[in-house]
Enzyme design. Structure first.
Site, PDB file in Angstrom:
ATOM      1  CD  GLU A   1       6.710   0.421  -8.915  1.00 21.95           C
ATOM      2  OE1 GLU A   1       6.731   0.235  -7.694  1.00 21.95           O
ATOM      3  OE2 GLU A   1       5.720   0.820  -9.537  1.00 21.95           O
TER       4      GLU A   1
ATOM      5  CG  HIS B   1      -4.435   2.480  -7.511  1.00 18.27           C
ATOM      6  ND1 HIS B   1      -3.108   2.375  -7.857  1.00 18.27           N
ATOM      7  CD2 HIS B   1      -4.519   2.099  -6.216  1.00 18.27           C
ATOM      8  CE1 HIS B   1      -2.425   1.946  -6.812  1.00 18.27           C
ATOM      9  NE2 HIS B   1      -3.251   1.754  -5.815  1.00 18.27           N
TER      10      HIS B   1
ATOM     11  CE  LYS C   1       7.143   0.605  -4.169  1.00 19.75           C
ATOM     12  NZ  LYS C   1       5.976   0.529  -5.067  1.00 19.75           N
TER      13      LYS C   1
ATOM     14  CE  LYS D   1       6.287  -6.334  -2.714  1.00 18.77           C
ATOM     15  NZ  LYS D   1       5.479  -5.365  -2.090  1.00 18.77           N
TER      16      LYS D   1
ATOM     17  NE  ARG E   1       8.512  -2.978  -5.716  1.00 17.68           N
ATOM     18  CZ  ARG E   1       8.984  -2.687  -4.519  1.00 17.68           C
ATOM     19  NH1 ARG E   1      10.262  -2.419  -4.369  1.00 17.68           N
ATOM     20  NH2 ARG E   1       8.197  -2.661  -3.461  1.00 17.68           N
TER      21      ARG E   1
ATOM     22  NE  ARG F   1      21.562  13.170   9.708  1.00 19.31           N
ATOM     23  CZ  ARG F   1      22.118  13.867  10.703  1.00 19.31           C
ATOM     24  NH1 ARG F   1      22.708  13.236  11.692  1.00 19.31           N
ATOM     25  NH2 ARG F   1      22.090  15.172  10.690  1.00 19.31           N
TER      26      ARG F   1
ATOM     27  CD  GLU G   1      -2.253  -6.341  -3.635  1.00 20.06           C
ATOM     28  OE1 GLU G   1      -1.451  -6.578  -4.559  1.00 20.06           O
ATOM     29  OE2 GLU G   1      -2.976  -5.317  -3.611  1.00 20.06           O
TER      30      GLU G   1
ATOM     31  CG  HIS H   1      -2.571  -2.414  -8.185  1.00 20.85           C
ATOM     32  ND1 HIS H   1      -2.576  -3.790  -8.284  1.00 20.85           N
ATOM     33  CD2 HIS H   1      -2.459  -2.137  -6.859  1.00 20.85           C
ATOM     34  CE1 HIS H   1      -2.446  -4.319  -7.076  1.00 20.85           C
ATOM     35  NE2 HIS H   1      -2.376  -3.342  -6.191  1.00 20.85           N
TER      36      HIS H   1
ATOM     37  CG  HIS I   1      -5.640  -1.703  -2.081  1.00 20.26           C
ATOM     38  ND1 HIS I   1      -5.496  -0.707  -3.019  1.00 20.26           N
ATOM     39  CD2 HIS I   1      -4.645  -2.599  -2.333  1.00 20.26           C
ATOM     40  CE1 HIS I   1      -4.457  -0.975  -3.795  1.00 20.26           C
ATOM     41  NE2 HIS I   1      -3.932  -2.124  -3.401  1.00 20.26           N
TER      42      HIS I   1
ATOM     43  CG  ASN J   1       2.212  -1.181 -10.691  1.00 17.29           C
ATOM     44  OD1 ASN J   1       2.053  -1.051  -9.479  1.00 17.29           O
ATOM     45  ND2 ASN J   1       3.246  -0.676 -11.336  1.00 17.29           N
TER      46      ASN J   1
HETATM   47  N1  LIG Z   1       4.846  -0.848   1.734  1.00 14.02           N
HETATM   48  C1  LIG Z   1       4.232  -1.475   0.774  1.00 14.02           C
HETATM   49  O1  LIG Z   1       4.844  -2.010  -0.164  1.00 14.02           O
HETATM   50  C2  LIG Z   1       2.741  -1.590   0.819  1.00 14.02           C
HETATM   51  C3  LIG Z   1       2.056  -2.468  -0.037  1.00 14.02           C
HETATM   52  C4  LIG Z   1       0.673  -2.567   0.076  1.00 14.02           C
HETATM   53  C5  LIG Z   1      -0.009  -1.806   1.000  1.00 14.02           C
HETATM   54  N2  LIG Z   1       0.669  -0.946   1.802  1.00 14.02           N
HETATM   55  C6  LIG Z   1      -0.013  -0.138   2.805  1.00 14.02           C
HETATM   56  O2  LIG Z   1      -0.611  -1.012   3.754  1.00 14.02           O
HETATM   57  C7  LIG Z   1      -1.753  -0.381   4.322  1.00 14.02           C
HETATM   58  C8  LIG Z   1      -2.894  -1.359   4.330  1.00 14.02           C
HETATM   59  O3  LIG Z   1      -2.513  -2.462   5.096  1.00 14.02           O
HETATM   60  P1  LIG Z   1      -3.573  -3.360   5.865  1.00 14.02           P
HETATM   61  O4  LIG Z   1      -4.628  -3.779   4.924  1.00 14.02           O
HETATM   62  O5  LIG Z   1      -2.818  -4.372   6.620  1.00 14.02           O
HETATM   63  O6  LIG Z   1      -4.275  -2.281   6.800  1.00 14.02           O
HETATM   64  P2  LIG Z   1      -4.253  -1.980   8.370  1.00 14.02           P
HETATM   65  O7  LIG Z   1      -2.888  -1.919   8.896  1.00 14.02           O
HETATM   66  O8  LIG Z   1      -5.094  -0.777   8.533  1.00 14.02           O
HETATM   67  O9  LIG Z   1      -4.996  -3.253   9.003  1.00 14.02           O
HETATM   68  C9  LIG Z   1      -6.343  -3.488   8.716  1.00 14.02           C
HETATM   69  C10 LIG Z   1      -7.152  -3.659  10.001  1.00 14.02           C
HETATM   70  O10 LIG Z   1      -6.881  -4.937  10.570  1.00 14.02           O
HETATM   71  C11 LIG Z   1      -6.551  -4.778  11.960  1.00 14.02           C
HETATM   72  N3  LIG Z   1      -5.709  -5.924  12.293  1.00 14.02           N
HETATM   73  C12 LIG Z   1      -4.404  -6.082  12.011  1.00 14.02           C
HETATM   74  N4  LIG Z   1      -4.013  -7.341  12.307  1.00 14.02           N
HETATM   75  C13 LIG Z   1      -5.101  -7.964  12.818  1.00 14.02           C
HETATM   76  C14 LIG Z   1      -5.337  -9.291  13.270  1.00 14.02           C
HETATM   77  N5  LIG Z   1      -4.382 -10.240  13.207  1.00 14.02           N
HETATM   78  N6  LIG Z   1      -6.570  -9.599  13.728  1.00 14.02           N
HETATM   79  C15 LIG Z   1      -7.570  -8.662  13.723  1.00 14.02           C
HETATM   80  N7  LIG Z   1      -7.411  -7.418  13.270  1.00 14.02           N
HETATM   81  C16 LIG Z   1      -6.182  -7.075  12.824  1.00 14.02           C
HETATM   82  C17 LIG Z   1      -5.925  -3.425  12.016  1.00 14.02           C
HETATM   83  O11 LIG Z   1      -5.949  -2.905  13.321  1.00 14.02           O
HETATM   84  C18 LIG Z   1      -6.820  -2.641  11.074  1.00 14.02           C
HETATM   85  O12 LIG Z   1      -7.997  -2.270  11.732  1.00 14.02           O
HETATM   86  C19 LIG Z   1      -2.037   0.869   3.493  1.00 14.02           C
HETATM   87  O13 LIG Z   1      -1.610   1.992   4.219  1.00 14.02           O
HETATM   88  C20 LIG Z   1      -1.171   0.678   2.257  1.00 14.02           C
HETATM   89  O14 LIG Z   1      -0.725   1.892   1.709  1.00 14.02           O
HETATM   90  C21 LIG Z   1       2.033  -0.836   1.739  1.00 14.02           C
END
Ligand SMILES: NC(=O)c1ccc[n+]([C@@H]2O[C@H](COP(=O)([O-])OP(=O)(O)OC[C@H]3O[C@@H](n4cnc5c(N)ncnc54)[C@H](O)[C@@H]3O)[C@@H](O)[C@H]2O)c1
Length: 354
Positions: free
Chosen positions: A221, A236, A131, A211, A225, A109, A173, A232, A251, A229
């Site tokens: 949101e 999207h 999130k 942020k 917030r 939990r 972003e 987006h 993305h 978007n």
């Molecule tokens: N929670 C939120 O508010 C929020 C906001 C935006 C995006 N997201 C989520 O985040 C995810 C995308 O995040 P991301 O772009 O970081 O993707 P990711 O976690 O897949 O990382 C991208 C790639 O980079 C690699 N990597 C990570 N750090 C590295 C480093 N320092 N050097 C070399 N390679 C490295 C990872 O292994 C992966 O292959 C999506 O799932 C999206 O939905 C969440």
């Protein structure tokens, strides 16, 4: 070390190993485990130190942000003897942060977790705002919760090993944050030529502040917030459309195209200065490849926009900019204008597409 205070936790900006040592200093956790993917393990774990901590590793990639992976993670946490007073440290990109946070927030939990984001996207965006979640049969972030971490540690050194495409993805972003809230940051971003040689720390700090301020004012949101978007709604739709037709894109590339089109809408609907629109187009053209769709795809794109959760009574909702650094959400725009904005995007990238 610099600190940014958020409602009930702190963002450490500086060497993450030191930040983690400070967080663990009082020894109050019964067990501490590190969650990594094989890339963050290879590129970031050696810099972090803390070699004594048990490591839980997964394969990298969005396809692993699933309930199946969570089941493995919960089991490993159980096998390590973690209990309600243990801590999970998520070292990796947004996938590790979202899924590790979700697993921690639901294990017995809810146990505390620390986010150590290692991609630009996760440093400026995913690691703050509470999130957490996973995808369900390719519906992104379909299952999740809101919960804040115990702390976040943002270390610019991790960006040195990040591939160019991932840097560009996160940079969209950063651009978005500047456009909706910070004209000074926008002026600074326009001077950048090569993301490989940027001094990231001040940019990360400015972007995180934006942020932080927005999510603090509106954590769930309901109102402000939504300014995050920006870019987006169209972004999207382009992302889903191109991914479903087999094109690979990040993305951020989709959001960058969305910001060009939505800046056009901002001129038309909220009187954004045309010179500012030119600045947006030029900056985005400098960093992002043109995306390949045609006028024949507009109907499909608009159908996808109609599915956006921000819409009301079938009207497509946007965040638009009256000025650089100001954003206005819940702007409803007619389909004809959206088509014009998509046409504008295609025109501005036409010669790059040849
Ligand atoms: N929670 C939120 O508010 C929020 C906001 C935006 C995006 N997201 C989520 O985040 C995810 C995308 O995040 P991301 O772009 O970081 O993707 P990711 O976690 O897949 O990382 C991208 C790639 O980079 C690699 N990597 C990570 N750090 C590295 C480093 N320092 N050097 C070399 N390679 C490295 C990872 O292994 C992966 O292959 C999506 O799932 C999206 O939905 C969440």
């Amino acid at each position: 070390m610099k600190y940014l205070e958020v409602s009930d936790y702190r963002i450490h900006i500086g060497p993450a190993g030191q930040a983690l040592a400070d967080i663990l200093a009082d020894g109050r956790f019964t067990k501490v485990a590190l969650l990594v993917d094989t890339n963050s393990e290879k590129f970031c774990l050696p810099q972090l130190g803390h070699n004594n901590l048990p490591v839980i590793r997964i394969s990298p990639g969005e396809q692993h942000k699933s309930i199946q992976t969570c089941t493995c993670l919960w089991q490993q946490m159980m096998d390590l003897g973690m209990d309600r007073h243990s801590l999970l440290v998520n070292l990796g990109g947004g996938v590790i942060g979202d899924m590790g946070g979700f697993c921690a927030a639901t294990f017995f939990r809810g146990i505390p977790f620390v986010q150590i984001p290692t991609t630009l996207l996760s440093q400026v965006d995913a690691s703050i705002g509470g999130k957490l979640g996973i995808d369900l049969n390719w519906v992104k972030n379909a299952v999740g919760v809101f919960k804040n971490p115990l702390a976040v540690a943002v270390d610019p050194r991790f960006l040195k090993t990040l591939p160019d495409t991932e840097l560009r993805s996160g940079f969209a972003e950063v651009i978005k944050h500047a456009l909706v809230a910070d004209p000074a940051l926008w002026n600074q971003l326009q001077t950048l030529k090569d993301l490989k040689v940027v001094e990231w720390e001040p940019i990360l700090e400015a972007s995180l502040r934006i942020k932080r301020d927005v999510v603090q004012e509106d954590p769930f949101e309901k109102g402000r917030r939504k300014v995050l978007n920006y870019g987006h709604t169209i972004g999207h739709a382009i992302e889903s459309f191109l991914l479903s037709s087999g094109t690979t894109l990040t993305h951020g590339e989709a959001v960058a195209a969305g910001m060009v089109a939505e800046s056009f809408l901002s001129v038309k609907h909220l009187g954004l200065d045309e010179d500012k629109l030119r600045e947006v187009v030029e900056t985005i053209r400098r960093f992002y490849p043109p995306l390949r769709f045609t006028e024949g795809d507009f109907d499909d794109l608009i159908e996808l926009m109609k599915k956006d959760k921000k819409n009301r009574a079938g009207n497509i909702s946007f965040t638009l900019l009256p000025n650089i650094g100001e954003a206005s959400y819940d702007q409803f725009v007619k389909e004809d204008s959206i088509r014009e904005a998509l046409r504008f995007y295609l025109r501005t990238t036409e010669e790059l597409r040849k």
